[in-house]
Write a protein that holds these residues in place. Structure first.
Motif, PDB file in Angstrom:
ATOM      1  N   MET A  97       0.824  -1.214   0.000  1.00 56.13           N
ATOM      2  CA  MET A  97       0.000   0.000   0.000  1.00 56.13           C
ATOM      3  C   MET A  97       0.851   1.253   0.000  1.00 56.13           C
ATOM      4  O   MET A  97       0.481   2.262  -0.617  1.00 56.13           O
ATOM      5  N   VAL A  98       2.010   1.207   0.671  1.00 56.70           N
ATOM      6  CA  VAL A  98       2.923   2.354   0.605  1.00 56.70           C
ATOM      7  C   VAL A  98       3.350   2.578  -0.836  1.00 56.70           C
ATOM      8  O   VAL A  98       3.341   3.715  -1.342  1.00 56.70           O
ATOM      9  N   GLY A  99       3.727   1.515  -1.518  1.00 56.33           N
ATOM     10  CA  GLY A  99       4.185   1.649  -2.894  1.00 56.33           C
ATOM     11  C   GLY A  99       3.119   2.177  -3.828  1.00 56.33           C
ATOM     12  O   GLY A  99       3.414   2.958  -4.737  1.00 56.33           O
ATOM     13  N   GLN A 100       1.867   1.788  -3.601  1.00 54.99           N
ATOM     14  CA  GLN A 100       0.780   2.235  -4.470  1.00 54.99           C
ATOM     15  C   GLN A 100       0.505   3.731  -4.338  1.00 54.99           C
ATOM     16  O   GLN A 100      -0.054   4.342  -5.243  1.00 54.99           O
ATOM     17  N   GLN A 101       0.910   4.309  -3.222  1.00 52.88           N
ATOM     18  CA  GLN A 101       0.656   5.737  -2.985  1.00 52.88           C
ATOM     19  C   GLN A 101       1.684   6.634  -3.675  1.00 52.88           C
ATOM     20  O   GLN A 101       1.505   7.848  -3.709  1.00 52.88           O
ATOM     21  N   LEU A 102       2.746   6.043  -4.199  1.00 51.49           N
ATOM     22  CA  LEU A 102       3.859   6.851  -4.699  1.00 51.49           C
ATOM     23  C   LEU A 102       3.644   7.277  -6.144  1.00 51.49           C
ATOM     24  O   LEU A 102       3.203   6.480  -6.976  1.00 51.49           O
ATOM     25  N   SER A 103       3.970   8.528  -6.428  1.00 44.04           N
ATOM     26  CA  SER A 103       4.000   8.967  -7.822  1.00 44.04           C
ATOM     27  C   SER A 103       5.195   8.310  -8.504  1.00 44.04           C
ATOM     28  O   SER A 103       6.103   7.792  -7.843  1.00 44.04           O
ATOM     29  N   SER A 104       5.231   8.338  -9.828  1.00 46.22           N
ATOM     30  CA  SER A 104       6.339   7.720 -10.541  1.00 46.22           C
ATOM     31  C   SER A 104       7.663   8.400 -10.196  1.00 46.22           C
ATOM     32  O   SER A 104       8.695   7.732 -10.046  1.00 46.22           O
ATOM     33  N   GLU A 105       7.629   9.725 -10.031  1.00 49.11           N
ATOM     34  CA  GLU A 105       8.856  10.441  -9.683  1.00 49.11           C
ATOM     35  C   GLU A 105       9.315  10.079  -8.271  1.00 49.11           C
ATOM     36  O   GLU A 105      10.509   9.859  -8.034  1.00 49.11           O
ATOM     37  N   ARG A 106       8.363  10.023  -7.340  1.00 44.92           N
ATOM     38  CA  ARG A 106       8.696   9.666  -5.958  1.00 44.92           C
ATOM     39  C   ARG A 106       9.190   8.221  -5.885  1.00 44.92           C
ATOM     40  O   ARG A 106      10.134   7.917  -5.162  1.00 44.92           O
ATOM     41  N   HIS A 107       8.550   7.355  -6.642  1.00 47.60           N
ATOM     42  CA  HIS A 107       8.958   5.948  -6.679  1.00 47.60           C
ATOM     43  C   HIS A 107      10.404   5.833  -7.129  1.00 47.60           C
ATOM     44  O   HIS A 107      11.224   5.136  -6.495  1.00 47.60           O
ATOM     45  N   ALA A 108      10.750   6.524  -8.200  1.00 50.73           N
ATOM     46  CA  ALA A 108      12.116   6.442  -8.732  1.00 50.73           C
ATOM     47  C   ALA A 108      13.124   7.004  -7.736  1.00 50.73           C
ATOM     48  O   ALA A 108      14.211   6.437  -7.543  1.00 50.73           O
ATOM     49  N   ALA A 109      12.780   8.111  -7.079  1.00 47.82           N
ATOM     50  CA  ALA A 109      13.710   8.741  -6.137  1.00 47.82           C
ATOM     51  C   ALA A 109      13.960   7.846  -4.931  1.00 47.82           C
ATOM     52  O   ALA A 109      15.107   7.669  -4.489  1.00 47.82           O
ATOM     53  N   LEU A 110      12.874   7.271  -4.378  1.00 50.01           N
ATOM     54  CA  LEU A 110      13.041   6.400  -3.211  1.00 50.01           C
ATOM     55  C   LEU A 110      13.789   5.118  -3.570  1.00 50.01           C
ATOM     56  O   LEU A 110      14.599   4.613  -2.786  1.00 50.01           O
ATOM     57  N   GLN A 111      13.516   4.593  -4.762  1.00 51.36           N
ATOM     58  CA  GLN A 111      14.232   3.383  -5.181  1.00 51.36           C
ATOM     59  C   GLN A 111      15.729   3.664  -5.299  1.00 51.36           C
ATOM     60  O   GLN A 111      16.561   2.841  -4.887  1.00 51.36           O
ATOM     61  N   ARG A 112      16.073   4.822  -5.841  1.00 50.30           N
ATOM     62  CA  ARG A 112      17.498   5.193  -5.909  1.00 50.30           C
ATOM     63  C   ARG A 112      18.099   5.288  -4.518  1.00 50.30           C
ATOM     64  O   ARG A 112      19.240   4.860  -4.284  1.00 50.30           O
TER      65      ARG A 112
END
Length: 806
Positions: free
Chosen positions: A321-336
């Motif tokens: 559910m945390v992952g589903q809340q992330l925008s694509s930009e936020r997802h990429a930044a956190l993954q980095r």
């Protein structure tokens, strides 16, 4: 209390489930039980794991041993099973599958514990755990979200939502001020789903919200969602409240979307400093602030913390559910950020056992963080180090799987000629060779070496490492001369680049000594091994595996030169026992000690050899080349003892396995055939022995040449065959030629040369020369040695073969 391992802490807020616990207890008597979400709750959240934890603690006294295995990923499951192997006092095999098989078999036999409970938690792929499921009187409990469990593997027990009474009980225990009526309203809104109830109780306690306030917020949140569910709504309220109370703690929770369902220690998260937002960086830089943030996440019901608060475990549903809340930009930044955090946590030197706990913690998260897709070089190096860690720990299958994924991904993303793609290919070849896919390893190594020489140059350190691996491939093929040529060239390059005392240069020198031993040049190998040993003693403490490797090699050199007492002294000074009986160096030392004892005529030789073979089988499996060498040594002991039936049985099996593993023309296969011919000859079956020897002699002359010790031993046997079948003149010609070559190759004082000299004199019928030969043997081996006893009885002397380590 039973022996326990890996158990999560007991949930102090557990309520209800009395009937379900009784059902699980009864069902376990009929075989493994898997706890699955009930219909309508397929995504989970019904408390399967908490039910398993409560079962463990409630019925612990009924068991002698209870072990909790996190099974979401194979690498983590295998690591936990290794811990169980240590508890069971099982020797840890270099081949991890052998260790895990030994765990399964020991539990199935009830040794040393008959009543045990093994829990496989989050086992979502039945095929991953099926090879490790034990039988016997113990119990196996599994938790899973995957409905694809057949009745042949485990009995499915569905876990549904709470009864309303249990829901109310949980809410009022967590919030004593809550009235029964309000608890009833909350339970109804939350549909009695345990995870939603737990989060509601936690966030109410953390925020001080009344029941009415929580219900108002719940309805508002539900109206905002297209597909509201109790878990999704309850999670959203907890997440919003945490974000409001501490944006840094919420960002820390967001990182969990890229981590696995495994405990995440504060030390691992501490590596994120400098790699996250300024606000979170302020938190993670200081240990006390980081641990406070972890506690806060736990207070809001979004993670479980271990009792000391050192690590957190985030439920897969929360992570999703945390992952589903992330925008694509936020997802990429956190993954980095997560990738960089894991790379920063890399301690390097994955061969060092002291670093293995950290690598175990990192490996669990590689898939979820998609580290293979990392663009930075240091992130790809982390993957390579994890591949090497898995290999060094003995988990060759996991090492192979990760290496294969890295090679495939990086070939597409970076190109086949990229430096790190080639390095991953080198590690993949190592793992392939270790799991028995020697031809695949050989082909991959050859391609990798060609590419590295073109792209990086022949003197690059990674190129030299692959060249060393190619040398191992050549040895496995029986091409000892080619391996020597390659390793000699490597050694010149290593020494020019790094100096002769550099550890990798010493490993290369060690490999060259192996080549020389295999070629029968024991004097050359001894000189090199003594040099390497001196350097290693200056670098490493006594008892270090690399020092012991040199000692083991030197001991075999001395055995090959006929200095059996010297070999024993070298082995006794190495302290190989400090590494444990299953360590490769200890196994080698045990085999060489048995050989030395037999050649010294000591009665304990066979007992030593039998124990060594058993350890090799446990450690390396029945068909490893090292195990087969130990079997040949044991067969030689049985041969000397006169137990010809056992010697023949062992050697026939060794010949068959050598042919399967190395091929019919490999020198080791032919050496085992030579020894088998000697045993058959001792049993009086001379035509059969002659056929075997003829096969072996031709092959050995082609593969290693007429002057190799293997060939000379075989020729000595051929002469005996000819004598027995009435071809005395031909026998004498071969015996004289063998003696002449042995004097040049082995030396006039070598025991095998003395045996050949005795045989020549015996064949000649000259009593004086025969007595002189006996005198030389007596001077060498003493009055009571079995060799002298046979000579005095007028029996031709055999020169059996001991294959060196590859």
């Amino acid at each position: 209390m039973p022996i326990q391992g890996g158990l999560p802490p007991r949930n102090p807020h557990f309520v209800g489930r009395e009937g379900l616990l009784v059902d699980v207890r009864a069902s376990l008597g009929d075989g493994p039980v898997v706890l699955l979400p009930a219909a309508g709750h397929e995504i989970g959240g019904t408390g399967r794991t908490q039910l398993a934890v409560e079962y463990v603690y409630r019925y612990a006294d009924a068991y002698d041993l209870v072990w909790w295995i996190p099974a979401e990923q194979p690498a983590g499951m295998r690591a936990a099973l290794v811990g169980l192997a240590q508890e069971l006092k099982l020797p840890e095999a270099r081949d991890l599958d052998s260790t895990l098989g030994a765990v399964r078999d020991a539990l199935s036999r009830g040794e040393p514990h008959r009543n045990w409970l093994i829990v496989f938690a989050n086992a979502n792929r039945p095929e991953d755990i099926r090879p490790y499921l034990p039988d016997g009187a113990g119990h196996v409990l599994i938790t899973s979200r995957n409905p694809r469990w057949t009745a042949e593997v485990a009995q499915a027990v569905p876990v549904a939502a709470f009864d309303r009474t249990d829901s109310v009980d949980l809410l009022r225990r967590r919030g004593p001020e809550l009235s029964a009526a309000d608890a009833e309203l909350l339970a109804e809104r939350l549909a009695d789903v345990p995870m939603a109830l737990d989060q509601a109780a936690a966030v109410r306690k953390a925020t001080g919200w009344t029941a009415a306030e929580y219900l108002r917020r719940y309805d508002e949140r539900s109206a905002e969602l297209a597909f509201p569910t109790p878990i999704r709504v309850a999670w959203g309220l907890s997440a919003d409240a945490l974000s409001e109370a501490s944006p840094a703690a919420y960002e820390l929770l967001e990182l969990s979307a890229f981590l696995a369902s495994a405990p995440v220690s504060w030390e691992l998260l501490w590596a994120a400093r400098g790699r996250v937002s300024a606000e979170l960086d302020h938190t993670v830089r200081i240990e006390r602030r980081l641990k406070a943030a972890l506690r806060l996440i736990g207070r809001y019901g979004l993670a479980d913390l271990d009792p000391p608060g050192e690590s957190m475990l985030v439920h897969p549903l929360v992570r999703g559910m945390v992952g589903q809340q992330l925008s694509s930009e936020r997802h990429a930044a956190l993954q980095r950020s997560v990738r960089a955090m894991l790379a920063a946590a890399d301690l390097g030197d994955p061969d060092n056992p002291a670093h293995w706990p950290r690598y175990s913690a990192i490996v669990a998260h590689l898939v979820h963080a998609d580290v293979l897709g990392g663009e930075a070089e240091e992130i790809r190096q982390l993957v390579i180090n994890c591949i090497r860690f898995l290999y060094a720990r003995g988990d060759w299958d996991s090492s192979r799987e990760l290496a294969a994924q890295a090679v495939a991904r990086w070939r597409d993303d970076l190109g086949e000629a990229d430096e790190q793609t080639l390095l991953a290919s080198f590690h993949l070849a190592n793992a392939l060779r270790s799991v028995g896919r020697t031809a695949d390893a050989r082909d991959l190594n050859a391609r990798t070496l060609r590419a590295q020489r073109e792209v990086l140059g022949a003197d690059d350190e990674t190129t030299l490492a692959t060249a060393n691996s190619v040398g191992a491939d050549l040895r496995m093929q029986g091409h000892f001369g080619q391996a020597r040529q390659l390793d000699a060239d490597n050694l010149v390059r290593y020494r020019r680049l790094f100096g002769e005392s550099f550890p990798t240069a010493l490993r290369c020198a060690n490999n060259l000594a192996v080549d020389l031993r295999l070629l029968g040049d024991f004097r050359g190998a001894r000189a090199l091994d003594e040099q390497v040993l001196r350097h290693r003693q200056m670098i490493f403490v006594e008892g270090h595996p690399e020092t012991l490797s040199s000692r083991a090699g030197l001991a075999f050199d001395l055995l090959g030169m006929g200095d059996y007492t010297g070999a024993t002294e070298v082995l006794n000074g190495g302290h190989a026992e400090a590494l444990g009986p299953g360590h490769p160096m200890a196994l080698w030392a045990g085999r060489f000690a048995a050989i030395a004892a037999r050649r010294c005529g000591l009665p304990q030789a066979r007992e030593l050899a039998e124990a060594n073979v058993e350890l090799f089988r446990q450690r390396r499996g029945d068909q490893s080349v090292e195990t087969l060498g130990a079997v040949v040594s044991l067969a030689n002991c049985a041969w000397v003892d006169g137990d010809l039936d056992e010697a023949q049985r062992l050697l026939e099996r060794a010949v068959a396995d050598y042919r399967a593993v190395l091929g019919a023309e490999h020198p080791f296969t032919l050496a085992a055939v030579t020894n088998l011919a000697g045993v058959v000859r001792a049993a009086g079956r001379f035509p059969e022995a002659r056929t075997l020897d003829a096969e072996a002699l031709g092959g050995l002359r082609r593969s290693v040449g007429a002057d190799h010790p293997f060939t000379l031993s075989c020729a000595n046997g051929v002469a005996a065959d000819l004598i027995a079948t009435g071809e005395a003149q031909r026998a004498r010609e071969i015996a004289l030629d063998t003696l002449s070559r042995s004097r040049v190759q082995r030396g006039a004082e070598h025991p095998h040369t003395l045996a050949c000299a005795f045989n020549v004199s015996l064949d000649s019928g000259d009593e004086l020369s025969t007595q002189l030969a006996i005198d030389e043997l007596q001077k060498y081996c003493g009055d009571s040695h079995p060799l002298l006893t046979r000579a005095l009885a007028g029996v031709r002397l055999e020169t059996e073969i001991e294959p060196p380590p590859l």
